[in-house]
Structure formats: C-alpha cells, structure tokens
Design an enzyme around this catalytic site. Structure first.
Site, short mmCIF file in Angstrom:
data_model
loop_
_atom_site.label_atom_id
_atom_site.label_comp_id
_atom_site.label_asym_id
_atom_site.label_seq_id
_atom_site.Cartn_x
_atom_site.Cartn_y
_atom_site.Cartn_z
N CYS A 79 -77.50 -54.58 -47.86
CA CYS A 79 -78.72 -53.60 -47.40
C CYS A 79 -79.58 -53.95 -48.72
O CYS A 79 -80.18 -54.67 -48.98
CB CYS A 79 -78.27 -52.16 -47.10
SG CYS A 79 -79.53 -51.37 -46.33
N HIS A 181 -74.98 -53.24 -42.90
CA HIS A 181 -73.83 -52.71 -43.53
C HIS A 181 -72.40 -53.36 -43.17
O HIS A 181 -71.95 -52.72 -42.09
CB HIS A 181 -73.44 -50.92 -43.57
CG HIS A 181 -74.81 -50.46 -44.45
ND1 HIS A 181 -74.55 -50.06 -45.75
CD2 HIS A 181 -75.93 -50.05 -44.05
CE1 HIS A 181 -75.63 -49.59 -46.14
NE2 HIS A 181 -76.51 -49.47 -45.21
N GLU A 183 -69.40 -53.10 -44.18
CA GLU A 183 -68.35 -52.03 -44.00
C GLU A 183 -68.55 -51.14 -43.15
O GLU A 183 -67.42 -50.44 -42.61
CB GLU A 183 -68.37 -51.37 -45.35
CG GLU A 183 -69.33 -50.21 -45.63
CD GLU A 183 -70.59 -50.75 -46.17
OE1 GLU A 183 -71.80 -49.88 -46.17
OE2 GLU A 183 -71.03 -51.95 -45.89
#
Length: 201
Positions: A79, A181, A183
């Site tokens: 990001c 992102h 994750e």
C-alpha cells in the site's frame, strides 16, 4: 527471517500473522542491525506519503532500506509502503520518495469516489513468479487515494481498473510492490505473500 519495518505507519500485526500462518518466521523491528541481517523485508504503510517519509527519517531507516534494496534481498512494499519506494508523490504537494523504483504517485481523477476502497480484480500484465498459482480472475482489497504512474509499464505484473489502469503489483528485480493489502485479501493475498516468502534463497 522476514523483517517487517516498524516506523509507526503500518498495519504490522496482521501482516506478521498472515506470514506466520504460512510458516515464515517474522520480526517487527526498526533495529538497523536486525534489518541488515534478515533474509527479506516488508515495508508496510497506511496514511500520508509525507508523514511516512518523515517517520523513516526519524528512525534513520532511509539509507538502510536503500542499501537493502541494492543488496538484492527481497523487499515487499504494501500500500503506502509500495508508493514510498518510488521517486516522488504529488499527495498534498510534491514529496521525494526512496527512489529505488522509478515512477510518480499521482491523484485519481476527482470525479471518482476517493479513496478507492474495496475489492478489485487483478488484470495480468506480465508473467512473474510473484503471481504464480493464483486462481482465475482474482480479487484483492484496496484502500488508497493516489496511484502509481510507472516510468516503465513493463515493471507492472498486475493492473486493476478504477477510472483508469492502476498498477496493482509491480516488480523490478528483487523489489516488489502491492498497492492493495494482501493480508486482507483472502486466498489471493495469502498466495501472493507465500510467493514472496519463497523468494528467500
């Protein structure tokens, strides 16, 4: 060991937990010696470009990250962490980035809803190990108000569409950036993190 750089502007714990779930050892740190001795680095980031660069300077991390990039060890920017790898940003002014990748961070058309937030499809740009094994038409989770204008479009592994073509995954040698992102991006994000971890020699 994968170090996750702690400079006060990142979603550190969720990145660490995702990697540990995949079986990789991680360490959250801003200790220069530990960074130098690690096998791979992740540079996370949320917030404003200028603030992120100021935090890196505060912790004396600018030169350490540049040296790491040139050492050929794998680096992943996530990001905002991806954006600060580039030359400069036009976010609320003009700010110099780390410059280990070539390109500028520019604003979206103001007719679009900003920030760009939500799930968008990854569109293949070129074949690369970082994208191996993904399901067909994968989606990942974005939250950003500015995007990359790369100097060399051949560095883009995946694009997405949000009013224009937006680089989603970039790679130049050992340096990788993901505008989204991973994750928070389900199976696709986990596979991308796994592919990054496997770059460790």
């Amino acid at each position: 060991m994968i170090v996750i750089i702690d400079y006060g502007v990142g979603n550190l714990r969720s990145v660490s937990k995702a990697l540990e779930k995949l079986g990789f050892q991680t360490m959250i740190t801003n200790d220069l010696r530990k960074i130098k001795n690690s096998e791979a680095m992740i540079l996370p980031g949320v917030g404003a470009f200028k603030d992120a660069m100021e935090q890196l300077k505060k912790y004396n991390l600018v030169d350490a990250i540049k040296e790491y990039a040139y050492s050929k060890k794998p680096i992943l920017g996530i990001c905002l962490g991806m954006q600060i790898l580039f030359d400069k940003s036009w976010e609320d002014g003009q700010w110099k980035g780390l410059g280990v990748l070539k390109g500028e961070i520019i604003p979206f058309d103001n007719r679009l809803k900003i920030p760009h937030m939500g799930w968008n499809q990854l569109i293949p740009g070129r074949l690369d190990r970082i994208g191996e094994g993904l399901e067909k038409d994968p989606y990942v989770y974005f939250v950003h108000s500015y995007y990359l204008k790369p100097k060399d479009p051949k560095d883009v592994v995946f694009w997405t569409e949000y009013g224009t073509k937006v680089p989603a995954v970039v790679r130049k040698d050992n340096i990788i950036g993901m505008q989204f992102h991973p994750e928070k991006s389900g199976k696709t994000g986990m596979k991308l993190l796994e592919n990054f971890g496997r770059m460790i020699r």
